[in-house]
Design an enzyme around this catalytic site. Structure first.
Site, PDB file in Angstrom:
ATOM      1  N   ALA A 134       0.778  -1.234   0.000  1.00 18.39           N
ATOM      2  CA  ALA A 134       0.000   0.000   0.000  1.00 18.39           C
ATOM      3  C   ALA A 134       0.811   1.286   0.000  1.00 18.39           C
ATOM      4  O   ALA A 134       0.328   2.313  -0.487  1.00 18.39           O
ATOM      5  CB  ALA A 134      -0.944   0.013   1.206  1.00 18.39           C
ATOM      6  N   ALA A 135       1.998   1.295   0.593  1.00 16.79           N
ATOM      7  CA  ALA A 135       2.723   2.561   0.777  1.00 16.79           C
ATOM      8  C   ALA A 135       3.017   3.228  -0.567  1.00 16.79           C
ATOM      9  O   ALA A 135       3.279   2.540  -1.553  1.00 16.79           O
ATOM     10  CB  ALA A 135       4.021   2.309   1.538  1.00 16.79           C
ATOM     11  N   GLY A 183       0.337   5.035   0.219  1.00 16.90           N
ATOM     12  CA  GLY A 183      -1.028   5.005   0.713  1.00 16.90           C
ATOM     13  C   GLY A 183      -2.094   5.679  -0.130  1.00 16.90           C
ATOM     14  O   GLY A 183      -3.272   5.658   0.228  1.00 16.90           O
ATOM     15  N   GLY A 184      -1.712   6.250  -1.277  1.00 18.07           N
ATOM     16  CA  GLY A 184      -2.684   6.978  -2.087  1.00 18.07           C
ATOM     17  C   GLY A 184      -3.884   6.149  -2.502  1.00 18.07           C
ATOM     18  O   GLY A 184      -5.034   6.602  -2.418  1.00 18.07           O
ATOM     19  N   ASP A 214       2.332  -2.798   4.407  1.00 17.47           N
ATOM     20  CA  ASP A 214       3.647  -2.655   3.789  1.00 17.47           C
ATOM     21  C   ASP A 214       4.653  -3.408   4.632  1.00 17.47           C
ATOM     22  O   ASP A 214       4.474  -3.558   5.850  1.00 17.47           O
ATOM     23  CB  ASP A 214       4.052  -1.187   3.663  1.00 17.47           C
ATOM     24  CG  ASP A 214       5.248  -1.012   2.728  1.00 17.47           C
ATOM     25  OD1 ASP A 214       5.018  -0.850   1.516  1.00 17.47           O
ATOM     26  OD2 ASP A 214       6.402  -1.065   3.204  1.00 17.47           O
ATOM     27  N   ASP A 265      -0.980  -4.142  -5.887  1.00 16.14           N
ATOM     28  CA  ASP A 265      -0.235  -3.142  -6.662  1.00 16.14           C
ATOM     29  C   ASP A 265       1.242  -3.441  -6.423  1.00 16.14           C
ATOM     30  O   ASP A 265       1.881  -2.838  -5.573  1.00 16.14           O
ATOM     31  CB  ASP A 265      -0.607  -1.737  -6.197  1.00 16.14           C
ATOM     32  CG  ASP A 265       0.037  -0.661  -7.046  1.00 16.14           C
ATOM     33  OD1 ASP A 265       0.035  -0.800  -8.282  1.00 16.14           O
ATOM     34  OD2 ASP A 265       0.568   0.309  -6.470  1.00 16.14           O
ATOM     35  N   CYS A 309       3.044  -0.362 -12.600  1.00 18.86           N
ATOM     36  CA  CYS A 309       3.269   0.859 -13.382  1.00 18.86           C
ATOM     37  C   CYS A 309       4.358   0.587 -14.415  1.00 18.86           C
ATOM     38  O   CYS A 309       5.300   1.362 -14.568  1.00 18.86           O
ATOM     39  CB  CYS A 309       3.634   2.043 -12.485  1.00 18.86           C
ATOM     40  SG  CYS A 309       5.117   1.824 -11.478  1.00 18.86           S
TER      41      CYS A 309
END
Length: 422
Positions: free
Chosen positions: A246-247, A249-250, A266, A310, A363
């Site tokens: 998650a970090a 955190g957005g 995280d 992610d 990404c």
């Protein structure tokens, strides 16, 4: 200008020698500069790092220079190619820079070599490789192994479109905190501040300019593609959601603002603290905890309606804003990442309830980190299948989207949505 050239040199030299993140290094040097020197320094640092291969290729046609002098020459050649500073001024500044870094003994060499390069550029005498892979590598400053991979995934025509894409118009993407302000009212705030903007989503804007006059709890910087990842989960207040990587955190915070109950994890304690601080700034409730995504947890088994993976990736979808990605990633490092990505997906799938959804995202652009990972997983786990993503993109109905910057005006994210059937 002297301060900008010196700060740029020192920043670039640190990135090369320490393999440190360009953004972090640049911020250190910008803090010591006057307001008038910051724009040029930023442009030089990111420009030289982004065009590293091309600049070095050109320099090597005229001379071989030591690593300590290479950034001086690169700054000069970058200015010749991409900036409107008069050539004579560039040469003089680079000669002065040579003296400032303690290399005054070769100032005549730097002067003569830069003048020769400048003349050759003006006369269009610089010849690029004729081989397709080598040409794309030099022209767009991308490692040969990465060019080969992009061509293998997309073909040479699309590969050049991907590699040639630049977004240097000053716009960046933000998300409005709809818990505190409507998008229309936020647009009025932007207008009052004379901030250029373009609305993208119900809660998304591209903006150009500094938002110092606007309450920071009303918005946060978040890329459009990152927001699409969250929207692919299609969360509501009835959902329990696990974000395994998650970090900072957005995505977790955006999901939590839908009303979902979010657990954000995280592996590093200091990064978990970043999530907590981010959530506090956005006045959003979630649970943040330390967890290793490749270590199975019994207490998470079949507990969540939605799971977001992610995963760590090579980052080749964000090279237009993070040029150091092209400097330090290798083919072997990408192959190693694929193993980690596979492990995270396999473990995380065990946390999804029957009928629940898992979203896998990166990404990057490479199929070996993206669709290949998900396809292999689905081959081995028949209780999961692709599920339509409720976004207006060509492959959304097939359950995955590969965002391409030149086509979608986003970062190069990949998103896949799979559902646990039984």
């Amino acid at each position: 200008m002297k301060e900008s050239f010196l700060a740029s040199y020192r920043c670039i030299d640190n990135v090369y020698r320490k393999k440190s993140f360009s953004g972090q290094e640049l911020n250190k040097f910008l803090s010591g500069l006057g307001k008038e020197d910051k724009p040029l320094t930023t442009k030089l640092v990111y420009g030289v790092l982004d065009k590293n291969i091309e600049l070095t290729y050109i320099i090597n046609k005229f001379a071989r220079v030591k690593p300590s002098v290479l950034p001086v020459m690169q700054i000069g050649v970058y200015c010749f190619l991409y900036l409107s500073i008069p050539d004579a001024v560039v040469v003089n500044e680079c000669v002065e820079l040579t003296k400032q870094i303690g290399k005054g003994g070769i100032k005549n060499f730097v002067n003569a070599t830069l003048k020769n390069i400048c003349r050759a550029i003006k006369n269009q005498e610089i010849k690029y490789p004729t081989d397709t892979v080598e040409f794309l590598s030099v022209k767009y400053s991308c490692p040969i192994w990465a060019v080969e991979q992009i061509i293998a995934d997309y073909g040479s025509v699309v590969a050049e479109k991907i590699l040639s894409y630049t977004k240097d118009d000053g716009f960046y993407h933000i998300r409005v905190n709809l818990k505190k302000v409507s998008a229309d009212n936020f647009a009025e705030l932007l207008q009052r501040q004379n901030i250029e903007y373009c609305k993208t989503l119900d809660d998304g804007f591209y903006v150009k300019g500094i938002l110092d006059g606007i309450d920071k709890s009303l918005y946060t910087v978040q890329s459009l593609s990152s927001m699409y990842v969250c929207k692919a989960l299609n969360c509501n207040s009835n959902n329990s959601v696990l974000d395994v990587c998650a970090a900072p955190g957005g995505k977790s915070i955006y999901i939590a603002q839908s009303g979902a109950k979010v657990t954000a994890c995280d592996i590093h304690p200091h990064r978990v603290e970043l999530i907590k601080k981010y959530a506090n700034r956005m006045q959003t409730e979630l649970t943040a905890q330390v967890n290793d995504a490749i270590e199975y947890r019994d207490d998470f088994a079949e507990k969540f309606d939605r799971v977001l993976c992610d995963v760590p990736c090579s980052g080749f979808g964000v090279i237009s804003s993070k040029p150091d990605v092209k400097l330090f990633k290798t083919k072997d490092s990408v192959d190693s990442l694929a193993e980690i990505q596979t492990a995270i997906l396999n473990i995380s799938s065990k946390y999804v309830k029957i009928g629940g959804t898992l979203v896998y995202s990166t990404c990057t652009l490479f199929s070996k980190e993206n669709k290949n990972i998900v396809d292999d997983f689905l081959t081995q786990n028949k209780n999961f299948a692709y599920e339509e993503i409720e976004l207006n993109f060509d492959t959304a109905k097939d359950g995955y989207i590969q965002f391409l910057p030149y086509k979608d005006d986003t970062d190069g994210f990949f998103v896949a949505k799979i559902k646990r059937k039984y």
